[in-house]
Write a protein that holds these residues in place. Structure first.
Motif, PDB file in Angstrom:
ATOM      1  N   MET A 220       0.823  -1.211   0.000  1.00  0.00           N
ATOM      2  CA  MET A 220       0.000   0.000   0.000  1.00  0.00           C
ATOM      3  C   MET A 220       0.857   1.261   0.000  1.00  0.00           C
ATOM      4  SD  MET A 220      -3.196   0.447  -0.251  1.00  0.00           S
ATOM      5  CE  MET A 220      -3.364   2.003  -1.111  1.00  0.00           C
TER       6      MET A 220
ATOM      7  N   TYR B 262      -8.079  -3.103   2.400  1.00  0.00           N
ATOM      8  CA  TYR B 262      -8.197  -1.751   1.833  1.00  0.00           C
ATOM      9  C   TYR B 262      -9.298  -1.748   0.777  1.00  0.00           C
ATOM     10  CZ  TYR B 262      -3.499  -1.679   3.897  1.00  0.00           C
ATOM     11  OH  TYR B 262      -2.424  -1.788   4.747  1.00  0.00           O
TER      12      TYR B 262
ATOM     13  N   VAL C  90      -9.948   1.008  -2.261  1.00  0.00           N
ATOM     14  CA  VAL C  90      -8.865   1.429  -3.160  1.00  0.00           C
ATOM     15  C   VAL C  90      -9.023   0.873  -4.567  1.00  0.00           C
ATOM     16  CG1 VAL C  90      -6.364   1.257  -3.574  1.00  0.00           C
ATOM     17  CG2 VAL C  90      -7.235   1.680  -1.255  1.00  0.00           C
TER      18      VAL C  90
END
Length: 271
Positions: free
Chosen positions: A105, A141, A144
């Motif tokens: 990330m 996440y 995203v």
């Protein structure tokens, strides 16, 4: 290779960034052949397997296929990769996904900061441990990603310990039994299965039915979790043993499906 050499290839360069725990992962960025830094492009995160492997500046057919479609490609060398010394490789022990996920990330964020990435068109994909990390990234996440492809993806630490042909290895993510003491809780927290209900990313799943390295059980779990939560998903199971597709017809089919899935959902988010 003359026909291939005659084609314009995407430029490849190394990128290093800051991550957590003082680590400095690196990776390889491949640019579209006619890259213009004044424009914005989709980003594909292509995560290597292993985890004891690494992406290098050498020619990558897969990265070039992706770049040829007008995508920037990031191949991150997360902790556990074998290109940055023993301490970096060993850092994955007892940290099978959260730490490597932070490395991936932070690499994505480093590229976004350069100003040429379309943040609404970011995809993530990988095979084997790259599939494990793909499943982790879309669960940890969830906001995203526009698309994902999880190939031969382990989902559950206990499956990897109990069912595959590796069991435990030094300097690997699986270094101890999940069935001793309080290890099971930690194993669950480090597994993509802990976040499956949070996934919202359209996901393609591909696996071999008789894979001894990563049993197909993980792919079934991922498929059912996404289907049960109304997430667009397609699951392709290829017959036979082996961890990857060895015959040329099905090997190409994997990539046709892989790139086609990404293209469909990246185009859907096109401004």
């Amino acid at each position: 290779n003359q026909a291939l050499a005659a084609k314009k290839q995407g430029k490849r360069e190394a990128l290093t960034w800051e991550s957590t725990h003082g680590l400095k992962p690196n990776g390889i960025v491949t640019y579209p052949p006619h890259f213009d830094p004044g424009k914005t492009y989709p980003l594909i995160v292509y995560i290597h397997g292993g985890p004891t492997a690494s992406s290098s500046l050498g020619f990558s057919m897969q990265a070039q296929w992706m770049a040829a479609r007008g995508w920037v490609v990031l191949e991150p060398n997360y902790r556990g990769s074998n290109n940055l010394g023993n301490a970096f490789q060993s850092a994955i022990a007892n940290d099978a996904a959260p730490g490597p996920g932070e490395d991936v990330m932070s690499g994505v964020q480093a590229l976004i900061a350069k100003g040429f990435i379309d943040e609404k068109r970011i995809g993530v994909s990988g095979w084997s441990y790259g599939g494990w990390m793909t499943a982790w990234m879309i669960g940890r996440y969830p906001d995203v990603w526009a698309a994902a492809m999880a190939g031969a993806a382990p989902i559950d630490y206990t499956d990897m310990y109990s069912l595959n042909d590796l069991n435990r290895m030094r300097r690997h993510a699986i270094t101890d039994s999940p069935y001793k003491g309080d290890n099971l809780q930690a194993a669950y927290a480090q597994s993509p299965i802990s976040n499956l209900s949070k996934i919202r990313t359209p996901t393609l799943i591909q696996s071999k039915t008789a894979d001894a390295r990563v049993t197909i059980t993980g792919s079934y779990k991922l498929f059912h979790a996404l289907r049960d939560n109304g997430v667009p998903v397609q699951f392709i199971a290829y017959p036979g043993p082996g961890h990857t597709l060895s015959d040329p017809v099905r090997a190409m089919e994997v990539w046709v499906r892989w790139l086609g899935w990404m293209e469909t959902y990246l185009q859907a988010n096109r401004p």
